[in-house]
Design a protein around this motif. Sequence first.
Motif, PDB file in Angstrom:
ATOM      1  N   MET A   1     -39.783 -11.595 -34.190  1.00  0.00           N
ATOM      2  CA  MET A   1     -39.445 -10.233 -34.278  1.00  0.00           C
ATOM      3  C   MET A   1     -39.548  -9.694 -33.037  1.00  0.00           C
ATOM      4  O   MET A   1     -40.871  -9.846 -32.297  1.00  0.00           O
ATOM      5  CB  MET A   1     -40.351  -9.558 -35.412  1.00  0.00           C
ATOM      6  N   SER A   3     -40.614  -6.562 -32.058  1.00  0.00           N
ATOM      7  CA  SER A   3     -41.577  -5.550 -32.132  1.00  0.00           C
ATOM      8  C   SER A   3     -42.590  -6.006 -33.508  1.00  0.00           C
ATOM      9  O   SER A   3     -42.063  -6.436 -34.161  1.00  0.00           O
ATOM     10  CB  SER A   3     -41.159  -4.280 -32.335  1.00  0.00           C
ATOM     11  N   PRO A   5     -44.712  -5.420 -36.716  1.00  0.00           N
ATOM     12  CA  PRO A   5     -44.505  -4.570 -37.702  1.00  0.00           C
ATOM     13  C   PRO A   5     -45.365  -3.525 -37.754  1.00  0.00           C
ATOM     14  O   PRO A   5     -46.228  -3.370 -37.255  1.00  0.00           O
ATOM     15  CB  PRO A   5     -44.972  -5.657 -38.962  1.00  0.00           C
ATOM     16  N   LEU A  47     -35.933  -1.699 -47.845  1.00  0.00           N
ATOM     17  CA  LEU A  47     -36.939  -2.280 -46.661  1.00  0.00           C
ATOM     18  C   LEU A  47     -37.592  -3.411 -47.295  1.00  0.00           C
ATOM     19  O   LEU A  47     -37.440  -3.709 -48.515  1.00  0.00           O
ATOM     20  CB  LEU A  47     -38.067  -1.217 -46.384  1.00  0.00           C
ATOM     21  N   ASP A  49     -40.811  -6.016 -47.810  1.00  0.00           N
ATOM     22  CA  ASP A  49     -42.506  -6.239 -47.495  1.00  0.00           C
ATOM     23  C   ASP A  49     -42.401  -7.262 -46.638  1.00  0.00           C
ATOM     24  O   ASP A  49     -42.059  -8.600 -47.392  1.00  0.00           O
ATOM     25  CB  ASP A  49     -42.881  -6.155 -49.036  1.00  0.00           C
ATOM     26  N   LEU A  50     -43.462  -7.157 -45.517  1.00  0.00           N
ATOM     27  CA  LEU A  50     -43.375  -8.494 -44.935  1.00  0.00           C
ATOM     28  C   LEU A  50     -44.512  -9.349 -45.266  1.00  0.00           C
ATOM     29  O   LEU A  50     -44.744 -10.432 -44.728  1.00  0.00           O
ATOM     30  CB  LEU A  50     -43.447  -8.399 -43.435  1.00  0.00           C
ATOM     31  N   HIS A  59     -43.744  -3.396 -42.475  1.00  0.00           N
ATOM     32  CA  HIS A  59     -42.391  -3.529 -42.281  1.00  0.00           C
ATOM     33  C   HIS A  59     -41.603  -3.562 -41.054  1.00  0.00           C
ATOM     34  O   HIS A  59     -42.448  -3.225 -39.706  1.00  0.00           O
ATOM     35  CB  HIS A  59     -41.934  -1.877 -42.945  1.00  0.00           C
ATOM     36  N   HIS A  60     -40.501  -4.336 -41.087  1.00  0.00           N
ATOM     37  CA  HIS A  60     -39.971  -4.574 -39.490  1.00  0.00           C
ATOM     38  C   HIS A  60     -39.409  -3.064 -38.981  1.00  0.00           C
ATOM     39  O   HIS A  60     -38.590  -2.319 -39.888  1.00  0.00           O
ATOM     40  CB  HIS A  60     -38.674  -5.442 -40.098  1.00  0.00           C
ATOM     41  N   PRO A  61     -40.022  -2.815 -38.054  1.00  0.00           N
ATOM     42  CA  PRO A  61     -39.185  -1.543 -37.527  1.00  0.00           C
ATOM     43  C   PRO A  61     -37.870  -1.117 -37.302  1.00  0.00           C
ATOM     44  O   PRO A  61     -37.513  -0.055 -37.358  1.00  0.00           O
ATOM     45  CB  PRO A  61     -39.919  -1.547 -36.044  1.00  0.00           C
ATOM     46  N   GLY A  62     -37.283  -2.435 -37.157  1.00  0.00           N
ATOM     47  CA  GLY A  62     -35.420  -2.245 -36.897  1.00  0.00           C
ATOM     48  C   GLY A  62     -35.248  -1.788 -38.436  1.00  0.00           C
ATOM     49  O   GLY A  62     -34.027  -1.262 -38.400  1.00  0.00           O
ATOM     50  N   GLN A  63     -35.629  -2.512 -39.471  1.00  0.00           N
ATOM     51  CA  GLN A  63     -35.243  -2.100 -40.662  1.00  0.00           C
ATOM     52  C   GLN A  63     -35.620  -0.623 -41.174  1.00  0.00           C
ATOM     53  O   GLN A  63     -34.805   0.201 -41.617  1.00  0.00           O
ATOM     54  CB  GLN A  63     -36.020  -2.966 -41.949  1.00  0.00           C
TER      55      GLN A  63
END
Length: 174
Positions: A1, A3, A5, A47, A49-50, A59-63
């Motif tokens: 990733m 960035s 989370p 979204l 949940d990581l 959460h993934h900032p891209g999502q």
Amino acid sequence: MPSPPISGGAAADRIADTSGTPSRTIHGEPANVTAFVVCRFVDRGLLVDLRANPDGPPHHPGQVAEVCRREDLADLVAADILLGPEQAAARLGVRRVEFDHMVRLGWVRSPQSIEVRFGTSRAGAVDVALYTTASVDAIVPTHPEVDWEQLRTVEKGRRSPLASLRPQPAPVPA
């Protein structure tokens, strides 16, 4: 990733900024975009949940950015805004007593509650059930047997037409 989370609160802030819906409490008004809304987005598969912590999943900032680009974002947020019982009754145009009967009858269920304190003592704390806007909005079309115009004009001090109704037993699965 690329960035790190982000928290549910940070995701809620980004969604609020994009949709133009406030995410912070202003002048004592409840927040519109909260981590609860983000959790509902996870439930809908929008979204991921990581981690397995339901209290503050990163959460993934891209999502989150992808969700923020959705044309129906405002509708998605609006469906999951939480209302207190007074707000829900006002949204339906009925007295609070009518809404309380709707809860008793099982027409709407609370996915979350908050503790509200009066003064500094724990003895003055009460739990207040909250309801999603979508669940409140679903009451009228789900119950066409109710004369909604009549229900909305019942005067203060009059008995609610819903008072005599009994909850229907849940259907037995076939």
